[in-house]
Motif scaffolding. Structure first.
Motif, short mmCIF file in Angstrom:
data_model
loop_
_atom_site.label_atom_id
_atom_site.label_comp_id
_atom_site.label_asym_id
_atom_site.label_seq_id
_atom_site.Cartn_x
_atom_site.Cartn_y
_atom_site.Cartn_z
N LYS A 148 14.99 -134.97 53.37
CA LYS A 148 14.02 -134.62 54.26
C LYS A 148 13.14 -136.19 54.46
O LYS A 148 13.48 -137.50 52.77
CB LYS A 148 12.95 -133.62 54.02
CG LYS A 148 11.24 -134.53 54.30
CD LYS A 148 10.36 -133.00 54.03
CE LYS A 148 9.11 -133.53 54.33
NZ LYS A 148 8.27 -132.17 53.45
N ILE A 149 13.16 -137.00 55.15
CA ILE A 149 13.01 -138.28 54.75
C ILE A 149 11.59 -138.69 55.46
O ILE A 149 11.57 -138.43 56.84
CB ILE A 149 13.96 -139.36 55.18
CG1 ILE A 149 15.10 -139.42 54.84
CG2 ILE A 149 13.63 -141.31 55.26
CD1 ILE A 149 16.10 -140.08 54.69
N PRO A 150 10.47 -139.16 55.03
CA PRO A 150 9.11 -138.72 55.87
C PRO A 150 8.95 -139.92 56.75
O PRO A 150 10.00 -141.89 56.40
CB PRO A 150 7.94 -139.45 54.38
CG PRO A 150 8.49 -138.72 53.75
CD PRO A 150 10.40 -139.62 53.82
N ALA A 151 8.15 -140.55 58.03
CA ALA A 151 8.20 -141.14 58.74
C ALA A 151 7.50 -142.71 58.47
O ALA A 151 6.78 -142.31 57.21
CB ALA A 151 6.91 -140.91 59.66
N GLY A 152 8.26 -143.52 58.55
CA GLY A 152 7.75 -145.10 57.96
C GLY A 152 9.04 -144.83 56.82
O GLY A 152 8.66 -146.98 56.62
N VAL A 153 9.86 -144.64 56.56
CA VAL A 153 10.45 -144.56 55.14
C VAL A 153 12.12 -144.88 56.27
O VAL A 153 12.65 -144.84 57.14
CB VAL A 153 10.90 -143.56 54.49
CG1 VAL A 153 12.30 -144.04 53.17
CG2 VAL A 153 10.03 -143.63 53.42
#
Length: 150
Positions: free
Chosen positions: A109-114
């Motif tokens: 899972k990659i958060p928004a902004g990364v």
């Protein structure tokens, strides 16, 4: 019910779900995503399937407002992440992971902004399944160059 196994990560909000493989002499079965798992609590609107050819320059991307999840069903990839969220406790941190469809598979899972970048490993093609969170539009996906850290 399968549990989400969180591993220590170096970027705030990045998490892994280790996928169980059920295999016998006929083949195997993997359950990649379920909406009742905490890893997917934001929900996703779109699913993509991509192929990466070996020895191609990586492309950096970032979803400024949507969470993204990745699963590698075939081959192996080198994944670079860099936290570009100015208000994050890990702003500026860049990490490297290797994901593979062989052995212990995971969803990341990659958060928004990364920002993220994939590269096929081992001189063979790799495939990626990507899920993208609510509100996704290709118009706000950002592409840009960043140096490699390995």
């Amino acid at each position: 019910m399968s549990e989400v196994i969180l591993v220590e990560v170096k970027i705030e909000g990045v998490a892994f779900h280790h996928i169980r493989t059920f295999a016998d002499n006929r083949g195997f079965f993997r359950e990649v995503a379920r909406m009742d798992l905490p890893l997917f609590e934001e929900g996703f609107d779109r699913k993509f399937h991509a192929s990466l050819e070996p020895d191609k320059a990586p492309l950096w991307m970032r979803h400024p407002t949507e969470t993204a999840w990745f699963y590698v069903p075939t081959g192996s990839v080198s994944l670079q992440l860099r936290d570009l969220r100015e208000k994050s406790s890990t702003f500026g941190v860049q990490v490297h992971y290797e994901l593979s469809g062989v052995g212990q598979s995971s969803v990341i899972k990659i958060p928004a902004g990364v920002a993220y970048s994939f590269e096929a490993m081992n001189a063979s093609r790799a495939e990626i399944i990507q899920l993208v969170g609510s509100g996704y539009t290709h118009k706000n996906l950002e592409y840009f160059p960043l140096e490699k850290s390995h």
